[in-house]
Design a protein around this motif. Structure first.
Motif, PDB file in Angstrom:
ATOM      1  N   THR A  79       0.609  19.492   6.550  1.00 53.54           N
ATOM      2  CA  THR A  79       1.506  20.110   5.567  1.00 53.54           C
ATOM      3  C   THR A  79       0.824  20.200   4.211  1.00 53.54           C
ATOM      4  OG1 THR A  79       3.422  19.272   6.782  1.00 53.54           O
ATOM      5  CG2 THR A  79       3.809  20.015   4.522  1.00 53.54           C
ATOM      6  N   PHE A  80       0.117  19.153   3.813  1.00 47.96           N
ATOM      7  CA  PHE A  80      -0.651  19.209   2.557  1.00 47.96           C
ATOM      8  C   PHE A  80      -1.718  20.303   2.626  1.00 47.96           C
ATOM      9  CE2 PHE A  80       0.957  14.945   1.376  1.00 47.96           C
ATOM     10  CZ  PHE A  80       1.212  15.167   0.028  1.00 47.96           C
ATOM     11  N   ASP A  81      -2.321  20.499   3.789  1.00 42.94           N
ATOM     12  CA  ASP A  81      -3.327  21.554   3.952  1.00 42.94           C
ATOM     13  C   ASP A  81      -2.707  22.949   3.866  1.00 42.94           C
ATOM     14  OD1 ASP A  81      -5.293  19.640   4.304  1.00 42.94           O
ATOM     15  OD2 ASP A  81      -5.373  19.857   6.498  1.00 42.94           O
ATOM     16  N   ARG A  82      -1.489  23.077   4.348  1.00 43.05           N
ATOM     17  CA  ARG A  82      -0.831  24.389   4.456  1.00 43.05           C
ATOM     18  C   ARG A  82      -0.101  24.812   3.181  1.00 43.05           C
ATOM     19  NH1 ARG A  82       3.039  25.966   9.556  1.00 43.05           N
ATOM     20  NH2 ARG A  82       3.680  28.000   8.784  1.00 43.05           N
ATOM     21  N   TYR A  83       0.454  23.841   2.445  1.00 43.42           N
ATOM     22  CA  TYR A  83       1.277  24.145   1.258  1.00 43.42           C
ATOM     23  C   TYR A  83       0.722  23.428   0.025  1.00 43.42           C
ATOM     24  CZ  TYR A  83       4.717  25.564   4.768  1.00 43.42           C
ATOM     25  OH  TYR A  83       5.355  26.170   5.823  1.00 43.42           O
ATOM     26  N   PRO A  84       0.778  24.081  -1.132  1.00 44.46           N
ATOM     27  CA  PRO A  84       0.317  23.424  -2.373  1.00 44.46           C
ATOM     28  C   PRO A  84       1.394  22.486  -2.946  1.00 44.46           C
ATOM     29  CG  PRO A  84       0.951  25.683  -2.845  1.00 44.46           C
ATOM     30  CD  PRO A  84       1.104  25.493  -1.354  1.00 44.46           C
ATOM     31  N   ILE A  85       1.619  21.386  -2.228  1.00 43.93           N
ATOM     32  CA  ILE A  85       2.621  20.420  -2.667  1.00 43.93           C
ATOM     33  C   ILE A  85       1.942  19.266  -3.400  1.00 43.93           C
ATOM     34  CG2 ILE A  85       4.326  21.033  -0.923  1.00 43.93           C
ATOM     35  CD1 ILE A  85       3.394  18.659   0.743  1.00 43.93           C
ATOM     36  N   THR A  86       2.732  18.580  -4.187  1.00 38.38           N
ATOM     37  CA  THR A  86       2.235  17.482  -5.012  1.00 38.38           C
ATOM     38  C   THR A  86       2.398  16.137  -4.316  1.00 38.38           C
ATOM     39  OG1 THR A  86       2.972  18.757  -6.908  1.00 38.38           O
ATOM     40  CG2 THR A  86       2.442  16.458  -7.307  1.00 38.38           C
ATOM     41  N   CYS A  87       3.500  15.988  -3.607  1.00 41.62           N
ATOM     42  CA  CYS A  87       3.877  14.679  -3.092  1.00 41.62           C
ATOM     43  C   CYS A  87       4.756  14.852  -1.856  1.00 41.62           C
ATOM     44  CB  CYS A  87       4.649  13.966  -4.208  1.00 41.62           C
ATOM     45  SG  CYS A  87       4.950  12.254  -3.930  1.00 41.62           S
ATOM     46  N   MET A  88       4.676  13.884  -0.921  1.00 42.83           N
ATOM     47  CA  MET A  88       5.555  13.903   0.247  1.00 42.83           C
ATOM     48  C   MET A  88       5.775  12.476   0.730  1.00 42.83           C
ATOM     49  SD  MET A  88       5.047  15.294   4.152  1.00 42.83           S
ATOM     50  CE  MET A  88       3.866  16.475   3.627  1.00 42.83           C
ATOM     51  N   HIS A  89       7.017  12.193   1.088  1.00 41.21           N
ATOM     52  CA  HIS A  89       7.370  10.901   1.670  1.00 41.21           C
ATOM     53  C   HIS A  89       8.225  11.159   2.908  1.00 41.21           C
ATOM     54  CE1 HIS A  89       5.976   8.837  -1.923  1.00 41.21           C
ATOM     55  NE2 HIS A  89       6.546   9.814  -2.595  1.00 41.21           N
ATOM     56  N   ILE A  90       7.935  10.410   3.966  1.00 43.38           N
ATOM     57  CA  ILE A  90       8.704  10.492   5.199  1.00 43.38           C
ATOM     58  C   ILE A  90       9.102   9.071   5.588  1.00 43.38           C
ATOM     59  CG2 ILE A  90       8.702  11.125   7.648  1.00 43.38           C
ATOM     60  CD1 ILE A  90       6.360  13.053   7.010  1.00 43.38           C
ATOM     61  N   SER A 109       7.701  17.270  -2.940  1.00 46.77           N
ATOM     62  CA  SER A 109       7.659  17.712  -4.328  1.00 46.77           C
ATOM     63  C   SER A 109       6.515  18.699  -4.522  1.00 46.77           C
ATOM     64  CB  SER A 109       7.425  16.515  -5.261  1.00 46.77           C
ATOM     65  OG  SER A 109       8.377  15.513  -5.033  1.00 46.77           O
ATOM     66  N   SER A 110       6.737  19.646  -5.422  1.00 48.12           N
ATOM     67  CA  SER A 110       5.689  20.611  -5.754  1.00 48.12           C
ATOM     68  C   SER A 110       5.974  21.183  -7.139  1.00 48.12           C
ATOM     69  CB  SER A 110       5.622  21.720  -4.707  1.00 48.12           C
ATOM     70  OG  SER A 110       6.456  22.794  -5.019  1.00 48.12           O
ATOM     71  N   PRO A 111       5.020  21.913  -7.693  1.00 48.53           N
ATOM     72  CA  PRO A 111       5.274  22.555  -8.978  1.00 48.53           C
ATOM     73  C   PRO A 111       6.390  23.601  -8.915  1.00 48.53           C
ATOM     74  CG  PRO A 111       2.915  22.396  -8.592  1.00 48.53           C
ATOM     75  CD  PRO A 111       3.609  22.028  -7.301  1.00 48.53           C
ATOM     76  N   HIS A 112       6.609  24.210  -7.739  1.00 46.11           N
ATOM     77  CA  HIS A 112       7.561  25.312  -7.622  1.00 46.11           C
ATOM     78  C   HIS A 112       8.530  25.101  -6.461  1.00 46.11           C
ATOM     79  CE1 HIS A 112       5.138  27.399 -10.558  1.00 46.11           C
ATOM     80  NE2 HIS A 112       4.067  27.060  -9.841  1.00 46.11           N
ATOM     81  N   ARG A 113       9.786  25.519  -6.641  1.00 49.07           N
ATOM     82  CA  ARG A 113      10.855  25.265  -5.671  1.00 49.07           C
ATOM     83  C   ARG A 113      10.623  25.934  -4.313  1.00 49.07           C
ATOM     84  NH1 ARG A 113      12.730  29.012  -9.183  1.00 49.07           N
ATOM     85  NH2 ARG A 113      13.682  30.892  -8.315  1.00 49.07           N
ATOM     86  N   HIS A 114      10.106  27.150  -4.292  1.00 51.25           N
ATOM     87  CA  HIS A 114       9.931  27.846  -3.008  1.00 51.25           C
ATOM     88  C   HIS A 114       8.940  27.100  -2.118  1.00 51.25           C
ATOM     89  CE1 HIS A 114      12.450  31.134  -4.208  1.00 51.25           C
ATOM     90  NE2 HIS A 114      11.720  31.340  -5.293  1.00 51.25           N
ATOM     91  N   THR A 115       7.879  26.616  -2.718  1.00 46.94           N
ATOM     92  CA  THR A 115       6.881  25.870  -1.953  1.00 46.94           C
ATOM     93  C   THR A 115       7.476  24.580  -1.405  1.00 46.94           C
ATOM     94  OG1 THR A 115       5.135  26.761  -3.356  1.00 46.94           O
ATOM     95  CG2 THR A 115       4.598  24.805  -2.068  1.00 46.94           C
ATOM     96  N   ALA A 116       8.206  23.866  -2.250  1.00 48.58           N
ATOM     97  CA  ALA A 116       8.825  22.610  -1.810  1.00 48.58           C
ATOM     98  C   ALA A 116       9.796  22.867  -0.665  1.00 48.58           C
ATOM     99  CB  ALA A 116       9.531  21.929  -2.976  1.00 48.58           C
ATOM    100  N   ARG A 117      10.590  23.914  -0.779  1.00 49.35           N
ATOM    101  CA  ARG A 117      11.590  24.238   0.243  1.00 49.35           C
ATOM    102  C   ARG A 117      10.916  24.596   1.575  1.00 49.35           C
ATOM    103  NH1 ARG A 117      14.782  27.934  -2.547  1.00 49.35           N
ATOM    104  NH2 ARG A 117      15.700  26.089  -3.471  1.00 49.35           N
TER     105      ARG A 117
END
Length: 151
Positions: A79-90, A109-117
């Motif tokens: 997911t980190f490779d596919r999307y420019p996200i900042t943070c993820m917790h599972i 979490s990410s800089p932008h809502r569409h990416t995070a979603r």
């Protein structure tokens, strides 16, 4: 060895339900991360499904953690490779979780809502499709049914 295998595998397991206090604390810890513009959160809650005359009262989750941990790690890293996200917790429950309680908490979490979603939706679907987590639905008459994940 690639960088994915060098990264430490994060533990996802929480004994019993995931508490609202834990969820709130996780969110609060991100206030200082000012590069974040959006958080998306998924909370999987145990529901009172009906099976004939009986109702689910809880789910007893189990996993072979040595096998499941690398799967969660691969989902996370891909997911980190596919999307420019900042943070993820599972976080996923192990043990018994009653109806109405939270058994899965995913926080992206990410800089932008569409990416995070988009990243969050991807992670949840990957978990449901690939993670070897097993649920025994405990029914009101004391019997049980092995839970099957449905997309």
């Amino acid at each position: 060895m690639d960088t994915k295998t060098l990264k430490k595998i994060k533990k996802v397991w929480k004994e019993g339900p995931i508490s609202p206090e834990f969820i709130g604390g996780s969110i609060a810890k991100h206030q200082s991360k000012t590069e974040i513009g959006a958080h998306e959160i998924f909370l999987g809650q145990v529901r009172a499904d009906n099976h004939g005359d009986e109702t689910v009262t809880a789910i007893e989750y189990s996993a072979y953690e040595e096998m499941a941990d690398p799967v969660f790690h691969d989902i996370r890293e891909s997911t980190f490779d596919r999307y420019p996200i900042t943070c993820m917790h599972i976080y996923h429950s192990i043990g018994t979780v009653k109806v109405g309680e939270i058994s899965l908490f995913v926080f992206v979490s990410s800089p932008h809502r569409h990416t995070a979603r988009e990243a969050l939706a991807h992670v949840v679907e990957e978990i449901k499709a690939k993670a070897p987590v097993f649920g025994k639905e405990l029914l009101s008459d004391g019997s049980y049914i092995i839970k099957e994940n449905k997309s």
